[in-house]
Design a protein around this motif. Structure first.
Motif, mmCIF file in Angstrom:
data_model
loop_
_atom_site.group_PDB
_atom_site.id
_atom_site.type_symbol
_atom_site.label_atom_id
_atom_site.label_comp_id
_atom_site.label_asym_id
_atom_site.label_seq_id
_atom_site.Cartn_x
_atom_site.Cartn_y
_atom_site.Cartn_z
ATOM 1 N N MET A 1 -40.764 9.608 7.783
ATOM 2 C CA MET A 1 -40.449 9.747 9.191
ATOM 3 C C MET A 1 -40.085 8.363 9.741
ATOM 4 S SD MET A 1 -42.892 11.113 12.332
ATOM 5 C CE MET A 1 -43.181 12.664 11.533
ATOM 6 N N PRO A 2 -38.917 8.228 10.379
ATOM 7 C CA PRO A 2 -38.511 6.934 10.944
ATOM 8 C C PRO A 2 -39.487 6.458 12.017
ATOM 9 C CG PRO A 2 -36.647 8.434 10.834
ATOM 10 C CD PRO A 2 -37.880 9.239 10.522
ATOM 11 N N ARG A 3 -39.747 5.148 12.015
ATOM 12 C CA ARG A 3 -40.721 4.551 12.934
ATOM 13 C C ARG A 3 -40.020 3.750 14.016
ATOM 14 N NH1 ARG A 3 -44.756 1.085 10.917
ATOM 15 N NH2 ARG A 3 -46.103 1.984 12.494
ATOM 16 N N ILE A 4 -40.382 4.045 15.266
ATOM 17 C CA ILE A 4 -39.815 3.362 16.426
ATOM 18 C C ILE A 4 -40.909 2.594 17.152
ATOM 19 C CG2 ILE A 4 -38.722 3.673 18.685
ATOM 20 C CD1 ILE A 4 -37.355 6.170 17.535
ATOM 21 N N LEU A 5 -40.612 1.333 17.461
ATOM 22 C CA LEU A 5 -41.478 0.529 18.314
ATOM 23 C C LEU A 5 -40.857 0.541 19.699
ATOM 24 C CD1 LEU A 5 -43.848 -1.361 18.826
ATOM 25 C CD2 LEU A 5 -42.407 -3.262 18.022
ATOM 26 N N LEU A 6 -41.581 1.088 20.661
ATOM 27 C CA LEU A 6 -41.107 1.215 22.039
ATOM 28 C C LEU A 6 -41.881 0.252 22.928
ATOM 29 C CD1 LEU A 6 -39.681 2.691 24.429
ATOM 30 C CD2 LEU A 6 -41.564 4.344 24.358
ATOM 31 N N ALA A 7 -41.153 -0.585 23.669
ATOM 32 C CA ALA A 7 -41.767 -1.493 24.637
ATOM 33 C C ALA A 7 -41.165 -1.192 26.005
ATOM 34 C CB ALA A 7 -41.520 -2.946 24.252
ATOM 35 N N GLU A 8 -41.990 -0.672 26.910
ATOM 36 C CA GLU A 8 -41.546 -0.277 28.256
ATOM 37 C C GLU A 8 -42.722 -0.423 29.198
ATOM 38 O OE1 GLU A 8 -40.143 0.617 31.548
ATOM 39 O OE2 GLU A 8 -38.601 0.930 30.020
ATOM 40 N N ASP A 9 -42.541 -1.195 30.284
ATOM 41 C CA ASP A 9 -43.664 -1.451 31.182
ATOM 42 C C ASP A 9 -43.896 -0.351 32.211
ATOM 43 O OD1 ASP A 9 -41.248 -2.356 32.387
ATOM 44 O OD2 ASP A 9 -42.377 -3.591 33.788
ATOM 45 N N ASP A 10 -42.946 0.550 32.392
ATOM 46 C CA ASP A 10 -43.121 1.664 33.326
ATOM 47 C C ASP A 10 -43.890 2.775 32.600
ATOM 48 O OD1 ASP A 10 -42.343 4.403 34.353
ATOM 49 O OD2 ASP A 10 -41.442 3.159 35.927
ATOM 50 N N ASP A 11 -45.122 3.028 33.037
ATOM 51 C CA ASP A 11 -46.002 3.985 32.346
ATOM 52 C C ASP A 11 -45.382 5.363 32.191
ATOM 53 O OD1 ASP A 11 -47.965 2.030 32.118
ATOM 54 O OD2 ASP A 11 -49.076 2.709 33.876
ATOM 55 N N SER A 12 -44.814 5.890 33.276
ATOM 56 C CA SER A 12 -44.287 7.257 33.201
ATOM 57 C C SER A 12 -43.061 7.317 32.296
ATOM 58 C CB SER A 12 -43.972 7.805 34.592
ATOM 59 O OG SER A 12 -43.013 7.020 35.248
ATOM 60 N N ARG A 23 -40.689 14.495 19.724
ATOM 61 C CA ARG A 23 -40.143 15.853 19.561
ATOM 62 C C ARG A 23 -38.893 15.838 18.692
ATOM 63 N NH1 ARG A 23 -41.647 16.665 25.071
ATOM 64 N NH2 ARG A 23 -39.568 16.113 25.731
ATOM 65 N N ALA A 24 -38.155 14.708 18.719
ATOM 66 C CA ALA A 24 -36.936 14.596 17.910
ATOM 67 C C ALA A 24 -37.247 14.200 16.467
ATOM 68 C CB ALA A 24 -35.998 13.570 18.543
ATOM 69 N N GLY A 25 -38.534 14.015 16.144
ATOM 70 C CA GLY A 25 -38.918 13.767 14.765
ATOM 71 C C GLY A 25 -39.220 12.325 14.403
ATOM 72 N N TYR A 26 -39.419 11.477 15.395
ATOM 73 C CA TYR A 26 -39.715 10.069 15.139
ATOM 74 C C TYR A 26 -41.195 9.778 15.344
ATOM 75 C CZ TYR A 26 -34.673 9.703 15.474
ATOM 76 O OH TYR A 26 -33.331 9.884 15.272
ATOM 77 N N GLU A 27 -41.703 8.809 14.599
ATOM 78 C CA GLU A 27 -43.045 8.295 14.827
ATOM 79 C C GLU A 27 -42.893 7.134 15.805
ATOM 80 O OE1 GLU A 27 -46.394 5.728 12.453
ATOM 81 O OE2 GLU A 27 -45.207 7.157 11.291
ATOM 82 N N VAL A 28 -43.560 7.210 16.947
ATOM 83 C CA VAL A 28 -43.382 6.224 18.007
ATOM 84 C C VAL A 28 -44.693 5.495 18.276
ATOM 85 C CG1 VAL A 28 -42.705 5.846 20.418
ATOM 86 C CG2 VAL A 28 -41.593 7.660 19.085
#
Length: 119
Positions: A1-12, A23-28
């Protein structure tokens, strides 16, 4: 499973992005700021998806550090500031994609899928 590192300061937005990508199949792995993202860069990642303007280390700094640690890492920026988007395109790592907010979650997932397929 492809791994994504997400950096976003807006909580929502971070929550919405995480759920849509999972849901699209990525490990986040989601981080609330650039410093938190930089702390986990030693792990293997397939894509860095980062906001540009964040407290502490900004997204461009995180991307530069990530590109040094993982040459060839796919990098995608998201930002709500047009001038910042332009600067990111000029000063960010080569091949990085810049998306401007507001953006529909489906569009982000589609762009991530395109970047992952291009490998």
């Amino acid at each position: 499973m492809p791994r994504i590192l997400l950096a976003e300061d807006d909580d929502s937005l971070r929550g919405f992005l995480t759920r849509a990508l999972e849901r699209a199949g990525y490990e986040v792995t989601s981080c609330a700021d650039g410093d938190e993202a930089a702390a986990v860069l030693d792990q293997p990642w397939d894509l860095l998806l980062t906001d540009i303007v964040m407290p502490g280390m900004d997204g461009i700094e995180v991307a530069r550090l990530a590109a040094q640690k993982h040459p060839g890492l796919r990098i995608m920026f998201i930002t709500g500031f047009a001038a910042v988007a332009l600067a990111a395109g000029e000063s960010g790592p080569p091949g990085a994609k810049v998306l401007s907010k507001p953006i529909h979650l489906r569009e982000i997932v589609t762009e991530v899928e395109k970047m992952m397929a291009a490998a």
